[in-house]
Scaffold this active site. Structure first.
Site, mmCIF file in Angstrom:
data_model
loop_
_atom_site.group_PDB
_atom_site.id
_atom_site.type_symbol
_atom_site.label_atom_id
_atom_site.label_comp_id
_atom_site.label_asym_id
_atom_site.label_seq_id
_atom_site.Cartn_x
_atom_site.Cartn_y
_atom_site.Cartn_z
ATOM 1 N N SER A 63 1.818 -2.105 1.484
ATOM 2 C CA SER A 63 1.768 -2.895 2.726
ATOM 3 C C SER A 63 2.732 -4.077 2.687
ATOM 4 O O SER A 63 3.113 -4.551 1.621
ATOM 5 C CB SER A 63 0.360 -3.446 2.947
ATOM 6 O OG SER A 63 -0.597 -2.429 2.874
HETATM 7 N N1 SAH Z 1 -3.001 -0.870 -2.116
HETATM 8 C C1 SAH Z 1 -1.790 -0.080 -2.208
HETATM 9 C C2 SAH Z 1 -1.468 0.558 -0.872
HETATM 10 C C3 SAH Z 1 -1.373 2.030 -0.988
HETATM 11 S S1 SAH Z 1 -1.303 2.925 0.525
HETATM 12 C C4 SAH Z 1 -0.627 -0.872 -2.759
HETATM 13 O O1 SAH Z 1 -0.775 -2.087 -3.009
HETATM 14 O O2 SAH Z 1 0.439 -0.287 -3.006
HETATM 15 C C5 SAH Z 1 -2.949 3.588 0.603
HETATM 16 C C6 SAH Z 1 -3.363 4.484 -0.534
HETATM 17 O O3 SAH Z 1 -4.651 5.008 -0.219
HETATM 18 C C7 SAH Z 1 -2.456 5.693 -0.789
HETATM 19 O O4 SAH Z 1 -2.005 5.639 -2.115
HETATM 20 C C8 SAH Z 1 -3.381 6.890 -0.550
HETATM 21 O O5 SAH Z 1 -3.128 7.985 -1.420
HETATM 22 C C9 SAH Z 1 -4.753 6.273 -0.809
HETATM 23 N N2 SAH Z 1 -5.900 6.981 -0.224
HETATM 24 C C10 SAH Z 1 -6.004 7.616 0.970
HETATM 25 N N3 SAH Z 1 -7.248 8.134 1.119
HETATM 26 C C11 SAH Z 1 -7.959 7.813 -0.007
HETATM 27 C C12 SAH Z 1 -9.294 8.053 -0.457
HETATM 28 N N4 SAH Z 1 -10.184 8.729 0.273
HETATM 29 N N5 SAH Z 1 -9.658 7.580 -1.659
HETATM 30 C C13 SAH Z 1 -8.787 6.888 -2.444
HETATM 31 N N6 SAH Z 1 -7.503 6.639 -2.076
HETATM 32 C C14 SAH Z 1 -7.089 7.077 -0.865
#
Ligand code: SAH
Length: 221
Positions: A65
């Site tokens: 993000s």
């Molecule tokens: N917090 C992260 C943002 C990653 S984007 C950062 O600082 O980089 C959101 C993430 O959520 C992705 O990696 C995606 O694979 C994950 N995601 C989506 N659905 C999910 C679920 N049900 N359980 C765990 N992770 C999930």
């Protein structure tokens, strides 16, 4: 790419911009943004852009993000040292590192559904001294009851509604900070606090656009 860049100055300039634009108000949150090197959590080819206020691709169609969005979420989370946090969506591990700086690395658990991202996030965290953050592979739409209860559950992927499993895993006075919306690509940031009767006080905030939360209690695959 990125060699020769003065990341410390870039980081300080980003924090100044976030303060001036009103995203960063809490001095504790400001201090953790100054302490965590974002360049360690982006792909090597994106390091020069690490301190721009934009989301960046992290592979598998996912994104880290924009710093302003993370600032809003961290200010809403109101984390104190020693509180237990569950992050849903580890991705790069950057957001988890900031949470670890606020609550203490041993108090942060982050769950990621894609094992390749979990591994990358875990190694990014370890590379900058946050090896004590626990990264688990699994479906965070179900929370992670074994490691709870939590003072805060913070989601970095957008769900159609707050999954039923999450409030049950909160401590009294626990908070949920999550992007919620009826479209997989457009949400509002929801802040929900657990009342003494177990119900949630829900407040809707900033419009946002996170990647979808894919799972049993969220969007289907
Ligand atoms: N917090 C992260 C943002 C990653 S984007 C950062 O600082 O980089 C959101 C993430 O959520 C992705 O990696 C995606 O694979 C994950 N995601 C989506 N659905 C999910 C679920 N049900 N359980 C765990 N992770 C999930």
């Amino acid at each position: 790419m990125g060699r020769g860049i003065d990341f410390v100055s870039e980081r300080a300039r980003m924090v100044d911009r976030l303060v001036r634009s009103g995203y960063l108000k809490d001095p504790t949150v400001r201090a953790v943004f100054l302490a965590v090197p974002r360049e360690a959590f982006v792909r090597p080819e994106d390091r020069a852009a690490a301190y721009q206020d934009v989301p960046l691709p992290i592979g598998s169609g996912q994104t880290i993000s924009a710093p302003s969005m993370i600032a809003i979420m961290l200010e809403e989370a109101q984390l104190r040292p020693g509180e237990r946090v569950l992050e849903i969506g580890t991705g790069s591990g950057y957001h988890a590192a900031l949470l670890a700086s606020l609550a203490g690395p041993k108090n942060v658990v982050s769950i990621e559904r894609k094992s390749s991202l979990a591994e990358w996030g875990r190694s990014n965290l370890a590379s900058v001294g946050f090896a004590d953050v626990t990264v688990v592979v699994g479906d965070g739409s179900l929370g992670l009851p074994d490691r709870g209860p939590y003072d805060c559950i913070l989601a970095t992927a957008g769900a159609p509604r707050i999954p039923d499993a999450w409030p049950r895993q909160l401590n009294p006075q626990g908070r949920i900070v999550a992007p919620i919306g009826s479209s997989p690509r457009a949400q509002v940031l929801v802040v929900a606090s657990r009342r003494s009767d177990g119900r949630l006080d829900v407040r809707e905030g900033t419009p946002c656009a996170f990647v979808p939360l894919v799972g049993a209690q969220a969007w289907p695959k």
